[in-house]
Design an enzyme around this catalytic site. Structure first.
Site, PDB file in Angstrom:
ATOM      1  N   HIS A 241      89.923  41.896  -6.264  1.00  0.00           N
ATOM      2  CA  HIS A 241      90.678  41.354  -5.128  1.00  0.00           C
ATOM      3  C   HIS A 241      90.090  40.047  -4.591  1.00  0.00           C
ATOM      4  O   HIS A 241      90.786  39.043  -4.467  1.00  0.00           O
ATOM      5  CB  HIS A 241      90.714  42.373  -3.985  1.00  0.00           C
TER       6      HIS A 241
HETATM    7  O1  RIB Z   1      91.157  45.935  -0.015  1.00  0.00           O
HETATM    8  C1  RIB Z   1      90.240  45.198  -0.786  1.00  0.00           C
HETATM    9  C2  RIB Z   1      89.265  44.494   0.081  1.00  0.00           C
HETATM   10  O2  RIB Z   1      88.492  45.423   0.837  1.00  0.00           O
HETATM   11  C3  RIB Z   1      88.223  43.673  -0.720  1.00  0.00           C
HETATM   12  O3  RIB Z   1      87.812  42.580   0.032  1.00  0.00           O
HETATM   13  C4  RIB Z   1      87.093  44.646  -0.885  1.00  0.00           C
HETATM   14  O4  RIB Z   1      85.836  43.990  -1.068  1.00  0.00           O
HETATM   15  C5  RIB Z   1      87.113  45.339   0.450  1.00  0.00           C
HETATM   16  O5  RIB Z   1      86.407  44.527   1.380  1.00  0.00           O
END
Ligand code: RIB
Ligand code: CA
Length: 316
Positions: A241
């Site tokens: 992500h």
């Molecule tokens: O939902 C994904 C996010 O939440 C990413 O930034 C992961 O590192 C967590 O922080």
């Protein structure tokens, strides 16, 4: 090539680690420093993790400033079940040689943005607490913010912590609302986008084949990160992500989205933390966010990420 000056606000997490390494290996970006926040893990752990990551990449000279130990109003929500006990499980990390830099992250954000000779881009990869606090502390900093790019939210894809909410926004919805209302250009990289940008199946083996400490660490983190996600979603590969968020800044041509009004639900019994995206502009509210919801070529995206990672050399 003109380099884009950025500050990375982060809560490492394996995907944050890939994002930080991508940013350090990309000639398009000039990383001015990192700020850490409580999120995936507690603040002490996310800060130590950020130090380990920059030192692994041979950038131990980069300042890492610790920030908010908890969200603006709500309790912290660490998720060791996703990221492991260290938050960056999957690799036998050397202890950080240095601790955080002197001074709170919010002071570093305000001072660096206000003092930089050109507008600074903020890359926000965790709960947006530090950014919201900085914007409240020095509203005038908006005049020298080029853009805020954040990983967070979900609309067409729903949430990953509740049916309505993605983790970063759920942990501190009030902070996200402040950021979206700041009046600066904002790009959101939500689950709608990251779920369209999954890594190749078995990508960890591709990384490991390169050898070297950086790529072996990335391979180990990728393998760990996939384990939880693949089990939860029944998939064969996962999106990194936060790395996708950095990639969206570097290579916007690989992404699709729409400028539209976006707000955050902060009071719903079932929907707190939901990013409410006015995709059809039915509210008549001003467009305040470029909402990305697609990736045109995931294979090319991860080829480019791999190339950037290969530019990094561990110091020892
Ligand atoms: O939902 C994904 C996010 O939440 C990413 O930034 C992961 O590192 C967590 O922080
Ligand atoms: Ca994160």
């Amino acid at each position: 090539m003109p380099r884009t000056p950025v500050i990375i606000d982060t809560d490492p997490g394996q995907d944050d680690a890939f994002a930080i390494l991508l940013a350090l290996g990309a000639p398009e970006l000039e990383v001015l420093g990192l700020t850490t926040v409580a999120g995936n893990m507690g603040l002490a752990q996310t800060t130590d993790n950020a130090r380990r990551i920059v030192e692994l990449a041979g950038h131990g000279d980069l300042a890492v400033h610790a920030g908010a130990p908890r969200p603006l109003l709500r309790a912290p929500r660490p998720v060791p079940e996703i990221h492991g006990d260290t938050g960056i499980d999957g690799w036998d990390w050397a202890p950080a040689r240095q601790g955080p830099a002197e001074g709170h992250a919010v002071d570093f954000l305000v001072r660096t943005v206000m003092g930089h000779p050109e507008p600074v881009t903020l890359i926000v990869l965790g709960p947006q607490t530090n950014i919201a606090m900085a914007l409240r502390r020095a509203p005038e900093m908006v005049d020298n913010i080029a853009r805020i790019v954040f990983m967070g939210g979900g609309y067409f894809e729903g949430g990953n912590m509740t049916p309505a909410a993605e983790y970063n926004i759920l942990v501190d919805p009030e902070a996200a609302r402040i950021v979206l209302g700041a009046g600066v250009p904002v790009t959101a990289v939500p689950l709608d986008c990251t779920h369209a940008a999954c890594a190749p199946v078995n990508w960890s083996a591709t990384l490991a084949a390169h050898g070297g400490e950086v790529m072996l660490a990335c391979a180990g983190m990728m393998e760990f990160f996939e384990r939880y996600g693949n089990a939860k979603y029944g998939t064969a590969s996962r999106p990194l992500h936060d790395a996708v968020a950095v990639a969206a800044l570097i290579w916007p041509e690989l992404f699709e989205g729409r400028l539209c009004p976006v707000d955050v639900e902060c009071a719903g019994e079932l929907t707190t933390g939901m990013t409410v995206v006015d995709w059809l502009r039915q509210t008549g509210k001003p467009d305040n966010c470029l909402w990305l919801n697609g990736c045109t070529d995931p294979a090319e995206l991860y080829r480019r990420i791999e190339t950037a990672l290969l530019r990094l050399r561990a110091p020892h």
